[in-house]
Design a protein around this motif. Structure first.
Motif, PDB file in Angstrom:
ATOM      1  N   TYR A  37      63.548  15.407   7.093  1.00 40.88           N
ATOM      2  CA  TYR A  37      63.707  13.874   7.998  1.00 40.88           C
ATOM      3  C   TYR A  37      62.196  14.196   8.281  1.00 40.88           C
ATOM      4  O   TYR A  37      61.532  12.964   8.382  1.00 40.88           O
ATOM      5  CB  TYR A  37      64.775  14.418   9.995  1.00 40.88           C
ATOM      6  CG  TYR A  37      64.514  13.703  10.452  1.00 40.88           C
ATOM      7  CD1 TYR A  37      65.880  12.415  10.424  1.00 40.88           C
ATOM      8  CD2 TYR A  37      63.704  12.903  11.531  1.00 40.88           C
ATOM      9  CE1 TYR A  37      65.292  11.338  11.754  1.00 40.88           C
ATOM     10  CE2 TYR A  37      62.927  12.301  12.047  1.00 40.88           C
ATOM     11  CZ  TYR A  37      64.037  11.265  12.195  1.00 40.88           C
ATOM     12  OH  TYR A  37      63.463   9.812  13.337  1.00 40.88           O
ATOM     13  N   TYR A  41      60.549  10.952   7.995  1.00 33.99           N
ATOM     14  CA  TYR A  41      59.465  10.431   9.539  1.00 33.99           C
ATOM     15  C   TYR A  41      58.212   9.220   8.908  1.00 33.99           C
ATOM     16  O   TYR A  41      57.893   9.273   9.414  1.00 33.99           O
ATOM     17  CB  TYR A  41      60.204  10.590  10.578  1.00 33.99           C
ATOM     18  CG  TYR A  41      59.418  10.277  11.779  1.00 33.99           C
ATOM     19  CD1 TYR A  41      60.336   9.211  12.203  1.00 33.99           C
ATOM     20  CD2 TYR A  41      58.201  11.072  12.091  1.00 33.99           C
ATOM     21  CE1 TYR A  41      59.026   8.863  13.169  1.00 33.99           C
ATOM     22  CE2 TYR A  41      57.522  10.444  13.453  1.00 33.99           C
ATOM     23  CZ  TYR A  41      58.178   8.695  14.228  1.00 33.99           C
ATOM     24  OH  TYR A  41      57.764   9.244  15.022  1.00 33.99           O
ATOM     25  N   MET A  55      61.439   4.991  13.701  1.00 35.21           N
ATOM     26  CA  MET A  55      62.206   6.177  13.395  1.00 35.21           C
ATOM     27  C   MET A  55      63.430   5.120  13.267  1.00 35.21           C
ATOM     28  O   MET A  55      65.099   5.961  12.876  1.00 35.21           O
ATOM     29  CB  MET A  55      62.755   6.379  15.183  1.00 35.21           C
ATOM     30  CG  MET A  55      61.756   7.492  15.671  1.00 35.21           C
ATOM     31  SD  MET A  55      61.797   7.740  17.506  1.00 35.21           S
ATOM     32  CE  MET A  55      63.425   8.802  17.527  1.00 35.21           C
ATOM     33  N   ASP A  56      63.531   3.824  13.405  1.00 38.71           N
ATOM     34  CA  ASP A  56      64.924   3.144  12.850  1.00 38.71           C
ATOM     35  C   ASP A  56      64.812   2.991  11.846  1.00 38.71           C
ATOM     36  O   ASP A  56      65.959   3.079  10.575  1.00 38.71           O
ATOM     37  CB  ASP A  56      64.618   1.836  13.432  1.00 38.71           C
ATOM     38  CG  ASP A  56      65.224   1.692  14.914  1.00 38.71           C
ATOM     39  OD1 ASP A  56      65.119   1.984  15.780  1.00 38.71           O
ATOM     40  OD2 ASP A  56      63.920   0.505  15.108  1.00 38.71           O
ATOM     41  N   THR A  58      63.425   5.510   9.222  1.00 34.66           N
ATOM     42  CA  THR A  58      64.221   6.722   8.804  1.00 34.66           C
ATOM     43  C   THR A  58      65.847   6.933   8.423  1.00 34.66           C
ATOM     44  O   THR A  58      66.253   7.409   8.005  1.00 34.66           O
ATOM     45  CB  THR A  58      62.776   8.051   9.963  1.00 34.66           C
ATOM     46  OG1 THR A  58      61.987   7.681   9.419  1.00 34.66           O
ATOM     47  CG2 THR A  58      63.172   8.829   9.044  1.00 34.66           C
ATOM     48  N   GLN A  59      66.263   6.524   9.985  1.00 34.29           N
ATOM     49  CA  GLN A  59      68.032   6.709   9.779  1.00 34.29           C
ATOM     50  C   GLN A  59      68.428   5.532   8.779  1.00 34.29           C
ATOM     51  O   GLN A  59      69.485   5.968   8.507  1.00 34.29           O
ATOM     52  CB  GLN A  59      68.488   5.682  10.881  1.00 34.29           C
ATOM     53  CG  GLN A  59      69.431   6.485  11.386  1.00 34.29           C
ATOM     54  CD  GLN A  59      70.106   5.618  13.103  1.00 34.29           C
ATOM     55  OE1 GLN A  59      69.152   5.100  13.346  1.00 34.29           O
ATOM     56  NE2 GLN A  59      71.343   5.422  13.289  1.00 34.29           N
ATOM     57  N   SER A  60      67.756   4.795   9.152  1.00 28.32           N
ATOM     58  CA  SER A  60      68.350   3.746   7.678  1.00 28.32           C
ATOM     59  C   SER A  60      68.241   4.023   6.347  1.00 28.32           C
ATOM     60  O   SER A  60      69.619   3.903   5.498  1.00 28.32           O
ATOM     61  CB  SER A  60      67.610   2.060   7.989  1.00 28.32           C
ATOM     62  OG  SER A  60      68.117   1.424   6.741  1.00 28.32           O
ATOM     63  N   LEU A  63      71.241   7.035   5.629  1.00 22.06           N
ATOM     64  CA  LEU A  63      72.407   5.952   5.911  1.00 22.06           C
ATOM     65  C   LEU A  63      71.981   5.666   4.313  1.00 22.06           C
ATOM     66  O   LEU A  63      73.611   6.088   3.834  1.00 22.06           O
ATOM     67  CB  LEU A  63      72.436   5.018   6.632  1.00 22.06           C
ATOM     68  CG  LEU A  63      72.782   5.434   8.365  1.00 22.06           C
ATOM     69  CD1 LEU A  63      72.334   4.402   9.094  1.00 22.06           C
ATOM     70  CD2 LEU A  63      74.446   6.340   8.305  1.00 22.06           C
TER      71      LEU A  63
END
Length: 183
Positions: A37, A41, A55-56, A58-60, A63
């Protein structure tokens, strides 16, 4: 727990990947994401400059990684290299969809008028370069923002190292021609 320690001939990371691929293990997925992570990031943040956007995105990326993990094959390259390829593509896609907003003037630290002018000029130049490069080269992004070596980039893209170097240096030459005021 170090992800690269060996246990039974296979790294802990390889075990997590196998558990996710075979059993859909959420625990293994959590370990795998936590292990990578921070690095992903930082890679994204260097390109967006905004904490929330990074952050958005990185989450994507994670996923997308989990959705694509059944197709991952270790013999084609390291997991880290594969993950950075996903990340680079996601950043490029995000830049194509939206242009990131510049920082408001009040957030700029301005010690003097001369420094302010240099800061604005650098920011404008960086935005111009980003616009120019955004759709062009994963090679450039992986080298500049992820600080990957040419062999790592070549593995990520499935191309010979010589071809990767050639594309990188050709792009640098184009950038100099396009943006160097002394050139």
């Amino acid at each position: 727990m170090r992800i690269y320690s060996r246990k039974g001939g296979e790294t802990v990371e390889e075990q997590w990947i196998r558990e996710i691929q075979r059993k859909g293990s959420r625990t293994a997925a959590d370990h795998l994401i936590r292990a990578h992570y921070d690095e992903i990031y930082r890679f994204v943040y260097r390109q967006t400059g905004h904490k929330e956007d990074a952050m958005d995105l990185t989450q994507s990326i994670f996923l997308a990684m989990l959705r694509a993990l059944p197709a991952y094959r270790a013999e084609r390259g390291t997991f880290r290299t594969w993950l950075f390829r996903i990340a680079a593509n996601k950043v490029i896609d995000a830049r194509r969809r939206t242009r990131l907003m510049p920082l408001p003037m009040e957030k700029l630290e301005v010690p003097s008028e001369e420094d302010f002018t240099a800061c604005v000029q650098d920011r404008v130049l960086l935005e111009q370069i980003e616009a120019y490069v955004s759709g062009l080269e994963a090679v450039f992004r992986l080298r500049l923002y992820a600080e990957q070596s040419f062999p790592e980039i070549a593995a990520a893209l499935g191309e010979p190292e010589a071809a990767v170097k050639s594309r990188y240096y050709r792009l640098l030459r184009q950038l100099r021609e396009e943006f160097d005021p002394n050139g």
